[in-house]
Motif scaffolding. Structure first.
Motif, PDB file in Angstrom:
ATOM      1  N   GLU A 214       0.823  -1.215   0.000  1.00 30.01           N
ATOM      2  CA  GLU A 214       0.000   0.000   0.000  1.00 30.01           C
ATOM      3  C   GLU A 214       0.855   1.263   0.000  1.00 30.01           C
ATOM      4  OE1 GLU A 214      -3.127   2.342   2.945  1.00 30.01           O
ATOM      5  OE2 GLU A 214      -2.575   0.262   3.375  1.00 30.01           O
ATOM      6  N   LYS A 215       1.970   1.237   0.729  1.00 32.94           N
ATOM      7  CA  LYS A 215       2.817   2.430   0.882  1.00 32.94           C
ATOM      8  C   LYS A 215       3.982   2.461  -0.101  1.00 32.94           C
ATOM      9  CE  LYS A 215       1.896   2.440   5.877  1.00 32.94           C
ATOM     10  NZ  LYS A 215       1.346   3.776   6.096  1.00 32.94           N
ATOM     11  N   ASN A 216       4.096   1.441  -0.943  1.00 25.33           N
ATOM     12  CA  ASN A 216       5.245   1.319  -1.830  1.00 25.33           C
ATOM     13  C   ASN A 216       5.286   2.445  -2.871  1.00 25.33           C
ATOM     14  OD1 ASN A 216       6.657   0.127  -4.399  1.00 25.33           O
ATOM     15  ND2 ASN A 216       7.318  -1.149  -2.687  1.00 25.33           N
ATOM     16  N   ILE A 217       6.409   3.148  -2.948  1.00 23.61           N
ATOM     17  CA  ILE A 217       6.537   4.291  -3.857  1.00 23.61           C
ATOM     18  C   ILE A 217       6.477   3.847  -5.314  1.00 23.61           C
ATOM     19  CG2 ILE A 217       8.064   6.156  -4.632  1.00 23.61           C
ATOM     20  CD1 ILE A 217       9.146   6.354  -1.821  1.00 23.61           C
ATOM     21  N   ALA A 218       7.180   2.769  -5.644  1.00 23.66           N
ATOM     22  CA  ALA A 218       7.216   2.300  -7.034  1.00 23.66           C
ATOM     23  C   ALA A 218       5.821   1.906  -7.505  1.00 23.66           C
ATOM     24  CB  ALA A 218       8.182   1.127  -7.175  1.00 23.66           C
ATOM     25  N   ILE A 219       5.072   1.207  -6.666  1.00 26.18           N
ATOM     26  CA  ILE A 219       3.711   0.806  -7.044  1.00 26.18           C
ATOM     27  C   ILE A 219       2.831   2.032  -7.239  1.00 26.18           C
ATOM     28  CG2 ILE A 219       1.621  -0.359  -6.195  1.00 26.18           C
ATOM     29  CD1 ILE A 219       3.425  -2.448  -4.918  1.00 26.18           C
ATOM     30  N   LYS A 220       2.965   3.008  -6.333  1.00 24.97           N
ATOM     31  CA  LYS A 220       2.199   4.252  -6.478  1.00 24.97           C
ATOM     32  C   LYS A 220       2.566   4.964  -7.783  1.00 24.97           C
ATOM     33  CE  LYS A 220       1.558   5.324  -1.551  1.00 24.97           C
ATOM     34  NZ  LYS A 220       0.122   5.640  -1.551  1.00 24.97           N
ATOM     35  N   LYS A 221       3.858   4.947  -8.107  1.00 23.88           N
ATOM     36  CA  LYS A 221       4.310   5.580  -9.358  1.00 23.88           C
ATOM     37  C   LYS A 221       3.685   4.925 -10.581  1.00 23.88           C
ATOM     38  CE  LYS A 221       8.353   6.576 -10.701  1.00 23.88           C
ATOM     39  NZ  LYS A 221       9.782   6.466 -11.003  1.00 23.88           N
ATOM     40  N   TYR A 222       3.678   3.600 -10.595  1.00 26.12           N
ATOM     41  CA  TYR A 222       3.112   2.889 -11.747  1.00 26.12           C
ATOM     42  C   TYR A 222       1.602   3.109 -11.857  1.00 26.12           C
ATOM     43  CZ  TYR A 222       7.336   0.499 -13.249  1.00 26.12           C
ATOM     44  OH  TYR A 222       8.589   0.219 -13.755  1.00 26.12           O
ATOM     45  N   LYS A 223       0.934   3.269 -10.722  1.00 25.72           N
ATOM     46  CA  LYS A 223      -0.500   3.574 -10.749  1.00 25.72           C
ATOM     47  C   LYS A 223      -0.739   4.946 -11.375  1.00 25.72           C
ATOM     48  CE  LYS A 223      -2.070   0.774  -6.818  1.00 25.72           C
ATOM     49  NZ  LYS A 223      -2.583   0.816  -5.412  1.00 25.72           N
ATOM     50  N   GLU A 224       0.081   5.923 -10.969  1.00 21.96           N
ATOM     51  CA  GLU A 224      -0.063   7.271 -11.529  1.00 21.96           C
ATOM     52  C   GLU A 224       0.332   7.289 -13.001  1.00 21.96           C
ATOM     53  OE1 GLU A 224      -1.502   9.839 -10.165  1.00 21.96           O
ATOM     54  OE2 GLU A 224      -1.853   8.636  -8.359  1.00 21.96           O
ATOM     55  N   ASP A 225       1.349   6.494 -13.359  1.00 22.45           N
ATOM     56  CA  ASP A 225       1.759   6.424 -14.772  1.00 22.45           C
ATOM     57  C   ASP A 225       0.632   5.846 -15.624  1.00 22.45           C
ATOM     58  OD1 ASP A 225       3.846   6.627 -16.860  1.00 22.45           O
ATOM     59  OD2 ASP A 225       3.651   4.448 -16.903  1.00 22.45           O
ATOM     60  N   GLU A 226      -0.087   4.888 -15.071  1.00 20.58           N
ATOM     61  CA  GLU A 226      -1.242   4.329 -15.801  1.00 20.58           C
ATOM     62  C   GLU A 226      -2.293   5.407 -16.036  1.00 20.58           C
ATOM     63  OE1 GLU A 226      -4.714   0.887 -15.337  1.00 20.58           O
ATOM     64  OE2 GLU A 226      -3.219   1.141 -13.776  1.00 20.58           O
ATOM     65  N   LYS A 227      -2.523   6.251 -15.016  1.00 23.21           N
ATOM     66  CA  LYS A 227      -3.490   7.354 -15.171  1.00 23.21           C
ATOM     67  C   LYS A 227      -3.000   8.357 -16.218  1.00 23.21           C
ATOM     68  CE  LYS A 227      -5.148   7.274 -10.382  1.00 23.21           C
ATOM     69  NZ  LYS A 227      -5.221   8.059  -9.123  1.00 23.21           N
ATOM     70  N   VAL A 228      -1.700   8.668 -16.162  1.00 30.62           N
ATOM     71  CA  VAL A 228      -1.126   9.604 -17.137  1.00 30.62           C
ATOM     72  C   VAL A 228      -1.348   9.096 -18.551  1.00 30.62           C
ATOM     73  CG1 VAL A 228       1.053  10.526 -18.032  1.00 30.62           C
ATOM     74  CG2 VAL A 228       0.613  10.577 -15.584  1.00 30.62           C
ATOM     75  N   LYS A 229      -1.060   7.827 -18.787  1.00 27.49           N
ATOM     76  CA  LYS A 229      -1.226   7.249 -20.127  1.00 27.49           C
ATOM     77  C   LYS A 229      -2.701   7.196 -20.533  1.00 27.49           C
ATOM     78  CE  LYS A 229       3.176   6.160 -20.812  1.00 27.49           C
ATOM     79  NZ  LYS A 229       3.764   6.559 -19.541  1.00 27.49           N
ATOM     80  N   LYS A 230      -3.565   6.920 -19.590  1.00 26.43           N
ATOM     81  CA  LYS A 230      -5.006   6.853 -19.867  1.00 26.43           C
ATOM     82  C   LYS A 230      -5.537   8.220 -20.299  1.00 26.43           C
ATOM     83  CE  LYS A 230      -9.431   6.201 -17.506  1.00 26.43           C
ATOM     84  NZ  LYS A 230     -10.069   5.893 -16.198  1.00 26.43           N
ATOM     85  N   TYR A 231      -5.205   9.270 -19.526  1.00 30.74           N
ATOM     86  CA  TYR A 231      -5.712  10.602 -19.845  1.00 30.74           C
ATOM     87  C   TYR A 231      -5.067  11.162 -21.115  1.00 30.74           C
ATOM     88  CZ  TYR A 231      -7.804  10.461 -15.203  1.00 30.74           C
ATOM     89  OH  TYR A 231      -8.553  10.114 -14.104  1.00 30.74           O
TER      90      TYR A 231
END
Length: 393
Positions: A214-231
């Protein structure tokens, strides 16, 4: 209860984070955070077009007339509907902002972890030097013992040579460890203003798997990168759909000695709207398909990264369990050495053993005690791999 303990622990680490880096390194990260904030605001408001101003002054001597024209214009062409493009641009900017902040945080944590790793290595090397000195003491005792046995005719000179060689090798290893300590000190001072001897080693405790993910920085980054690519994909699609804009302008024109119209000055306003849509773009479908593929790849990378982080967590736990076993073995040896030392002291007092036997066993006992301290530091080095990958608090 475990979760509360971890949260309190995280706050103590936060204090450590802020103090262990040099002031210059911390200022670099502060600037990076501020720049990220500015860039995200620029991106968020990029759909708002500028208000333009133009001033033109021309002179003309055609037909022998010296005419002069001045024009002043303020205009705006602002899209207010782009088939969802404006909404997705704002969401894209927000996701990009979070991704940027996490990227900076990741770099900052990496540097903090590097400083802490050097700190652990510094203390571990000091313990290894202490341990090496005990090994040298035992090697010297062995030389004295072999020398006495050689002079008494009980041993061949080769045994004495071997003991002397072992002592020399142990002394050379001590010099290598002292050189390593100086190198570690230099590398630590490159990124910290603190003196390593004045810093209390932070003590990490393991968090559970769910908290780590839940607190992992890399996982959070990949989640945000997915949003970036989606938008960004949605923004790209919107580029080829209808767009509605409001237009307005204020104009002033001044003529002097014009051929077809009298000299004078006038001002007027224009306002209206326009609808635009690309009718044909040979790369439109390719551009859209490319962004769709980027989006699909980001989803795969997110899943794959979570799997990697889970493996990292489980491997770290296994390493810690092995170190716990080493600690238990060392404790068993300490019990054995303590018993032997006690017995040897009694035999020494009875004249059955020499002081060499007592000193050798005492040094071996102290060595195993140092081993436990080294194993504890190695546990912290492994836990550091977990800590540096999670967001505090």
């Amino acid at each position: 209860m475990k979760k509360k303990i971890f949260i309190l622990f995280s706050f103590s680490l936060l204090y450590c984070d802020e103090s262990i880096l040099s002031s210059l390194k911390q200022k670099e990260f502060d600037i990076d955070y501020k720049k990220s904030e500015v860039e995200s605001k620029k991106l968020r408001d990029s759909w708002i077009n500028p208000i333009n101003m133009s001033y033109i002054k021309t002179k003309n001597d055609q037909y022998g007339l010296n005419s002069e024209t001045k024009s002043f214009k303020i205009s705006i062409d602002q899209p207010i509907f782009k088939s969802g493009g404006i909404y997705f641009a704002i969401k894209y900017a927000d996701a990009n902002k979070e991704f940027s902040k996490l990227s900076i945080k990741e770099r900052e944590k990496e540097l903090i972890a590097k400083a802490l790793d050097l700190l652990y290595k510094y203390y571990k090397t000091k313990l290894m030097i202490e341990k090496q000195k005990l090994l040298i003491e035992n090697a010297k005792i062995d030389v004295l013992r072999k020398k006495e046995q050689y002079l008494s005719g009980f041993l061949d000179s080769s045994f004495l040579d071997q003991a002397i060689l072992n002592k020399n090798q142990q002394e050379l290893k001590l010099l290598e460890l002292q050189d390593s300590l100086n190198e570690i000190y230099k590398n630590f001072k490159n990124i910290s203003d603190k003196e390593p001897d004045n810093i209390k080693l932070p003590h990490f405790t393991i968090i559970n798997k769910d908290e780590y993910l839940e607190k992992n920085i890399a996982i959070k980054k990949y989640k945000e990168d997915e949003k970036v690519k989606k938008y960004f994909k949605n923004m790209t699609i919107a580029r080829y759909l209808p767009s509605f804009s409001l237009t307005a302008s204020y104009n002033e024109i001044e003529n002097k000695a014009a051929l077809f119209m009298p000299s004078g000055k006038e001002s007027y306003k224009e306002y209206g709207f326009k609808i635009t849509m690309p009718l044909f773009d040979i790369n439109s479908f390719r551009n859209i398909e490319s962004t769709k593929l980027d989006f699909l790849k980001s989803k795969i990378l997110k899943i794959d990264n979570k799997r990697e982080e889970l493996n990292r967590y489980e491997i770290t736990l296994k390493k810690i369990k092995i170190l716990d076993k080493k600690i238990n073995l060392a404790k068993e040896d300490i019990k054995l050495y303590s018993s032997l030392l006690q017995d040897t002291k009694s035999r020494y007092e009875a004249g059955e053993k020499t002081i060499y036997d007592v000193d050798t066993l005492k040094n071996s006992l102290d060595n195993r005690k140092i081993d436990i301290k080294i194993y504890e530091i190695e546990k912290q080095e492994n836990l550091l791999e977990i800590y540096k990958r999670v967001v505090n608090g």
